[in-house]
Structure formats: structure tokens, C-alpha cells
Design an enzyme around this catalytic site. Structure first.
Site, PDB file in Angstrom:
ATOM      1  CE  LYS A  65     -20.635  96.995  24.712  1.00 29.04           C
ATOM      2  NZ  LYS A  65     -20.497  97.816  23.487  1.00 29.04           N
ATOM      3  NE  ARG A 120     -16.611  97.651  52.406  1.00 25.97           N
ATOM      4  CZ  ARG A 120     -17.798  97.959  51.892  1.00 25.97           C
ATOM      5  NH1 ARG A 120     -18.893  97.526  52.449  1.00 25.97           N
ATOM      6  NH2 ARG A 120     -17.880  98.698  50.794  1.00 25.97           N
TER       7      ARG A 120
END
Length: 450
Positions: free
Chosen positions: A201, A291
Site C-alpha cells: 500500500k 549496519r
């Protein structure tokens, strides 16, 4: 604790890791291409190794060259920074196979979160709220149209292996689906070697909110609040702040606990960022970055922690130096990304720096690898610096940012500094009343940029 680590990166993030290592009494090894022989990270590291020619594929992305650099120098661990090999599960596995330590998550966690569909399924199982959409990949146009009707238009088609805004197309109506579906698949194939797509959506006026998480790999994890990264151009962040001006304390506690619990459940180790779209008081997971983020300094600013130091600590087997109860927000922080780019088209602008002066004063931090006479090479990302400010509250942080931008001098190349001067004159920016579409609309009106 490690005696020597290698930084498999360049620029300001390599300097960031070198500084943290030096404060911890750890020697650092810089790797560099021939184009970066005179780079600041090469000058500041204890040792340096040339690993190839200018091309990233032959240097910073060359796993054999990086492993060889470790063997030559005796480095025990590798910090990947961000970008390049930082989210490459195969790289992590090779590091481990050579008896070295990767300063970051496990290969398994990187692999799970690197595939958008697998990541979404995993997060659903862990209780993290997700955007309504397809259950897995969508193989045919007929299926795409059916899902579009079920979810309700507009929808966004995303390449499973996508990133950086590539392989993402919006279908506002059913009539747009074929074009969007085929284009997203083609971009996924050309950019990532994978044409699988999924559908979600499309939220019309969301903010981009990301939660900083940190785990010790032993079943303990915390969250360090949120960052608002909604001011974006073509899905690339340019202005980030923490805490988010639209997030309440109760919302922060709720979504933060969900994220921390999820990371604890999978024994996640190191820093990670769980990204959401936020609209009408609801959070919808979009992806996780396994990360350190470019914008991590704003989190460091409001919590007074060193995330890189913490990454190194837990990678060496030590416990986290803080608990959730220790983490209290202090003030407000903002970061702007300074790129060597020519406005209004944001075209890369490499060249020689004829004069550089970093701003200073209370609450001002400049993360950059620039210096007078440095030549910015044309081969890499155009990010040349990050200006970060911290204040007792958002108005003070904004005033400090305006003052610091006025002190910052980068001569010899075009930069995006004028963009931030202009943005700080806008009421919506000053009040924090913006969403992920605001900046592009503003650029169309003010700079003629789409």
C-alpha cells in the site's frame, strides 16, 4: 579486545572508525584505491594498504584484496562502515572462514534483512507492524492487478533486492499498474540482477521514521529512540533529526520496545536500523539496515554514546556498556548531508578544494575528510561531509545549524550548502511540519528540480 582493525571503507566514515579505534588504544589499517592515495583516512590510519585502481569493483568491493590486506598487516577484525561491502553476507562469511572478525551482524541476519520479502515476513513473525501488501513476490501482471485491487490504490511496486530508490514505482490507479510493474522489474534486473518485485500500500503523506537498535548477540538488545529522515530527494535522505518532531514519548516507547524485543529474540549483534513509514499514529515497517547509518551522529548526540566504540566492543565479545534504563534523551540533534553537487540538478561536482573551513563552537560536529588542496575523485559517492548540531531543544538546534552553516566554507567545487540555507527559511522546516514528499515538491517550485 582487538589490537588492530582494518576499515574496509573510505572518506568520513573511515575517519570516524579510525578515531574511535584510537581512543580505545586499537591500531587501525586503512585500505585505499590509487585514486585515494592522498585521502585523509589514509593519512590518519596507523597503516595503509593500496588495494586496487579507482574502480570500486577493483578496490573497495574487492574481497580478496581486503582479506589480503588483513593478512599483510595482521589485522584481526574488519569494520565495514556503510555502503560498499557493509551488507554483503558473502563477505562476512569469507571473513569468518579466514579466522577474522566482522564488526557487525552475522551473515545470516544480513541475508535475512537484505531480501525485502524475507525481511518483511521475519518482522511480521517478530511482531513488528508492516505495510499491507503482497505475501511475498509477485510474478505476473495479473497477480499484481489483483493485489492492487485488494490492497487499494495507490500502491508501490518494489524490487525485492532494491535500495537507494531504484526499482520502486508507484501505481496511482489500476491503469498505471502495467507500466509501474514492468518498470520496477526492469530496474531490479538491471541494477541488482533480480527482477522479483513485491507490492505494498502506498501511504500518501507519511514520515520516514527509523529506530536505532543495538544488540550484543547474547539475547540482549536496546533501542536508542528514533530519527526523522523525511526530508528526502529521490528516496535519498538529506536532512535528519532526533528525536522526531512528530513522535510522542508514548509512541517512542511503544515502537522502541517492539524493535528491541525483536532484535533480542533473534540474538542480533551490533548496530542496526529498523525503518518505518509513519502516518496517522501508526508505524509500518519498510526495511532494516544491518549496519551503521550515515545519520548515526544525531543519535549519538542525544544519547551521548559512541556507537562505533560500542560496535567494536560487542564484536570483541564484551557486553554492551549501557542498558535500556541508562538511555535518556538529552536535547535535540540535526544532521545535514553536504554533497559535492551542482544545483539545481544535483549533478556530481568532483574537483579540487581550494579552501575548507569547518564550523565550530558549542554543540557543533563536522564529520568530513576534506582538507585544503584535496581533490575529490569522480569515482565515488558525492557525500563530502556531514554537519551535525546539538541543542537543548529543537529551536536551539535549528539556530545552531543556521549559525554553523554560515561558518562552513567549501570552495573550489559546487556543494549543496545553499540548499540548507534556503530550507532553514521555510516555515514547514522550522515547525517540523513535513513528510517524505515535502522536499521534492519544494524543489519543483523553488529550484525547478523534479
Amino acid at each position: 579486545m582487538f589490537k588492530k582493525i582494518l576499515i574496509a571503507n573510505r572518506g568520513e566514515i573511515a575517519l570516524r572508525v579510525i578515531r574511535a579505534a584510537r581512543e580505545m588504544g586499537i591500531e587501525s589499517v586503512a585500505v585505499h584505491s590509487t585514486a585515494d592515495s592522498d585521502a585523509m583516512h589514509v593519512r590518519m590510519a596507523d597503516e595503509s594498504v593500496c588495494i586496487g585502481p579507482p574502480s570500486s569493483q577493483q578496490s573497495y568491493l574487492s574481497i580478496p584484496s581486503i582479506i589480503a590486506a588483513c593478512e599483510i598487516t595482521g589485522a584481526e577484525a574488519i569494520h565495514p562502515g556503510y555502503g560498499f561491502l557493509s551488507e554483503n553476507a558473502g563477505f562476512v562469511q569469507i571473513i569468518e572462514d579466514h579466522g577474522l572478525t566482522f564488526i557487525g551482524p552475522t551473515a545470516a541476519h544480513i541475508r535475512i534483512m537484505g531480501d525485502k520479502i524475507t525481511a518483511k515476513d521475519t518482522m511480521k513473525e517478530l511482531g513488528v507492524p508492516c505495510v499491507p501488501g503482497s505475501d511475498g513476490g509477485v510474478a505476473t501482471l495479473e497477480d499484481a492487478k489483483r493485489i492492487g485491487e485488494e490492497v487499494g490504490y495507490p500502491v508501490i511496486i518494489k524490487a525485492t533486492a532494491g535500495g537507494g530508490g531504484k526499482g520502486m514505482k508507484v501505481a496511482q490507479t489500476a491503469a498505471d499498474m502495467e507500466r509501474a510493474f514492468m518498470t520496477a522489474r526492469a530496474e531490479g534486473k538491471s541494477n541488482f540482477g533480480n527482477d522479483e518485485v513485491y507490492i505494498e500500500k502506498y501511504l500518501t503523506t507519511p514520515r520516514h521514521i527509523e529506530i536505532q537498535v543495538f544488540g550484543d548477540g547474547k539475547g540482549r538488545a536496546v533501542h536508542l529512540g528514533e530519527r526523522d529522515c523525511s526530508l528526502q530527494r529521490r528516496h535519498q535522505k538529506v536532512f535528519e533529526e532526533a528525536p522526531g518532531p512528530s513522535i510522542t514519548e508514548s509512541e517512542r516507547a511503544r515502537i522502541g520496545k517492539v524493535c528491541a524485543d525483536a532484535m533480542a529474540n533473534i540474538n542480533y549483534i551490533g548496530a542496526g536500523t529498523i525503518e518505518f513509514l509513519y502516518e496517522n499514529g501508526e508505524f509500518y515497517f519498510i526495511e532494516m539496515n544491518t549496519r551503521l547509518q550515515v545519520e548515526h551522529p544525531v543519535t549519538e548526540g542525544i544519547f551521548d554514546v559512541d556507537l562505533v566504540r560500542e560496535q567494536i566492543r560487542v564484536a570483541s565479545g564484551m557486553d554492551m556498556s549501557f542498558t535500556q534504563e541508562n538511555l535518556k534523551i538529552n536535547g535535540h540533534a540535526i544532521e545535514v548531508r553536504i554533497n559535492a553537487e551542482k544545483l539545481p540538478n544535483f549533478s556530481p561536482c568532483p574537483g579540487k578544494i581550494t579552501q575548507y573551513h569547518a564550523p565550530g563552537g558549542l554543540g557543533v560536529r563536522m564529520d568530513s575528510a576534506l582538507y585544503d588542496g584535496y581533490s575529490i575523485p569522480p569515482y565515488y559517492d558525492s557525500l563530502i561531509g556531514k554537519l551535525i548540531v546539538h541543542g537543548r531543544d529543537r529551536p536551539e538546534a535549528l539556530a545552531r545549524l543556521k549559525r554553523a552553516l554560515g561558518e562552513l566554507i567549501v570552495d573550489g567545487v559546487d556543494t549543496t550548502i545553499p540548499l540548507f540555507h534556503a530550507l532553514l527559511e521555510e516555515k514547514d522546516v522550522l515547525t517540523g511540519d513535513y513528510n517524505i514528499h515535502w522536499l521534492e515538491h519544494w524543489l519543483e517550485t523553488n529550484l525547478g528540480d523534479a
